[in-house]
Design a protein around this motif. Sequence first.
Motif, PDB file in Angstrom:
ATOM      1  N   HIS A  91     -15.020  -8.953  18.124  1.00 21.05           N
ATOM      2  CA  HIS A  91     -15.425  -7.446  18.376  1.00 21.05           C
ATOM      3  C   HIS A  91     -16.739  -7.519  19.307  1.00 21.05           C
ATOM      4  CE1 HIS A  91     -12.920  -6.513  15.154  1.00 21.05           C
ATOM      5  NE2 HIS A  91     -13.382  -7.022  14.388  1.00 21.05           N
ATOM      6  N   HIS A  92     -17.387  -8.580  19.653  1.00 26.82           N
ATOM      7  CA  HIS A  92     -18.608  -8.446  20.568  1.00 26.82           C
ATOM      8  C   HIS A  92     -18.208  -8.809  21.819  1.00 26.82           C
ATOM      9  CE1 HIS A  92     -20.564  -9.036  16.577  1.00 26.82           C
ATOM     10  NE2 HIS A  92     -21.649  -8.655  17.075  1.00 26.82           N
ATOM     11  N   ASP A 119     -21.496  -5.270  19.753  1.00 25.85           N
ATOM     12  CA  ASP A 119     -20.270  -5.032  19.373  1.00 25.85           C
ATOM     13  C   ASP A 119     -19.565  -3.685  19.583  1.00 25.85           C
ATOM     14  OD1 ASP A 119     -21.830  -3.870  17.716  1.00 25.85           O
ATOM     15  OD2 ASP A 119     -20.825  -4.352  15.744  1.00 25.85           O
ATOM     16  N   SER A 120     -20.371  -2.549  19.945  1.00 26.49           N
ATOM     17  CA  SER A 120     -19.929  -1.301  20.190  1.00 26.49           C
ATOM     18  C   SER A 120     -20.421  -0.834  21.698  1.00 26.49           C
ATOM     19  CB  SER A 120     -20.915  -0.309  19.177  1.00 26.49           C
ATOM     20  OG  SER A 120     -20.801   0.927  19.531  1.00 26.49           O
ATOM     21  N   ALA A 121     -19.370  -0.091  22.189  1.00 23.86           N
ATOM     22  CA  ALA A 121     -19.408   0.530  23.726  1.00 23.86           C
ATOM     23  C   ALA A 121     -20.607   1.308  23.637  1.00 23.86           C
ATOM     24  CB  ALA A 121     -17.957   0.850  23.861  1.00 23.86           C
ATOM     25  N   ASP A 122     -20.704   2.292  22.378  1.00 24.31           N
ATOM     26  CA  ASP A 122     -21.765   3.273  22.511  1.00 24.31           C
ATOM     27  C   ASP A 122     -23.066   2.525  22.496  1.00 24.31           C
ATOM     28  OD1 ASP A 122     -19.890   5.254  22.952  1.00 24.31           O
ATOM     29  OD2 ASP A 122     -19.833   5.856  20.930  1.00 24.31           O
ATOM     30  N   GLU A 123     -23.296   1.552  21.591  1.00 31.00           N
ATOM     31  CA  GLU A 123     -24.539   0.917  21.634  1.00 31.00           C
ATOM     32  C   GLU A 123     -24.878   0.068  22.927  1.00 31.00           C
ATOM     33  OE1 GLU A 123     -27.103   0.833  19.183  1.00 31.00           O
ATOM     34  OE2 GLU A 123     -25.855   2.716  18.831  1.00 31.00           O
TER      35      GLU A 123
END
Length: 469
Positions: A86-87, A105-109
């Motif tokens: 996920h990363h 791991d998050s596109a938004d973050e």
Amino acid sequence: MLQFRRTIFDQNEDAVMWKQDNQPPPLPLQQQGNVLMKQYDKFIPVYLEICPERLYKRLSPNQLVYCTLDKCRLRKFTFYDQVLPHHKYGIALQQRDQQETFLIDSADEFRKWFLLFKRYCVLDKFKQKFKVLNKSKLEDPLFGQCYYNCIHSNNYKLVKIIDKANITNYQLQCLGKEISSLRKLSSPLIIFFNELYEDDTNIYIVYNHYQGLDMRSWLKENSQNLEERLVAQIMFNLLTAISHMHSRGVFHRDIKLDSILIQSQLPSVLLTNFCYSETYIPQTPFKKCGTPGFIAPEIFKTKLYTPKADMFSLGCLFYVLYFGKIPFSGSSQEEILSRNEAAVVDYQIQKQLCRKVSSSGINLLKALLISDPEQRLSAQQALQHHWFIKMGTKQQAKFHKNIIKGKSLSTIIENSVDITHSMQCQIPSSTFIEDKVDKEFTADNLKDRLQKFNSIQLKPSKHRHQYYQ
């Protein structure tokens, strides 16, 4: 692995990338959270906090280390590992021969983190992302005509392009201070710094796109008397900008007509030219700096001056808007400096020029031009002055604020735009001159600047006032 080069702004030979800090991160704290950081051959979770120009890593609840981002080069990359499926989003920082790699791991973050890193680090590949359109009419106090209108992902930008081969140590020092100051500021009334690029030949400083005349040029082309209500709106906007600037610990040190950019039409103004700005630390000595005719009198006496010096310079600009002349004129630079140091202001000139101004306006002007900085109004205090209530400025400012909302950091990672030709910029020799009285003073050609005011016809005055003999 990713290839990095040392940035020209990294003049410190300290080889340590992370430094100890027992104090909490300074405000404003802009982003914080858990990411993965590479340690040897594996990734471990760490808690990061980012504020202007510093990245903090929390080792324990009471133990912090920080990295100075302005000396780091930045790259983003994609990542895939079966152990960490996920990363997928990576950020790499390098300072000299040391590198740190982070996974998110998050596109938004990732977007939130990367957009902040972009503003505080040094980036590569300007020519692959920007297309240079033409040279701007704006001038820089240190580098002359070095501004260019550029386009990036269908967004227009104003870019300062500087040839590294011709830059002096003094210019580099001033440039670093300007970038450091603007990274801390985010007001729609102050020129907005976006990001910094550097390659083997040039430095590229990217701002939001602005066009218009500086206040000095506007006064030259518009020989008319400004209405008091319009002067009040201009002053309220400038005080709002200065209040924000001072609240972030930055003071300008060279507020004058050339440092005010008029956007489209008055009272829409923008504070620019931060090349002599400093981060204010109490009881810290600063070199004497300013333009004759706009210098706070305490600067002549001590190096322990404060941001209140900006307020005196603003008062001098206020005087020009009211009466069409600088408050301290003379036949030579030495005479102007002498009168500037004495700070004796003629407020009776309004009668000579048949200029009607309100008593409340003169009251604010006097409060800004007080010789004693302890008694001089701060920007926040000046914003509460009853003159702005009388002129209806506060109500107008609310409406104006809704129109000129400044652009914040983009929420979209910008796509690359190819550039078909290389960009070289010839930097003229230094455009500042050293004053004979104190070599630490810097100024433009004062005689030329004052002579340009000769074209101003004050109305309803029956005679033409000569600003320079």
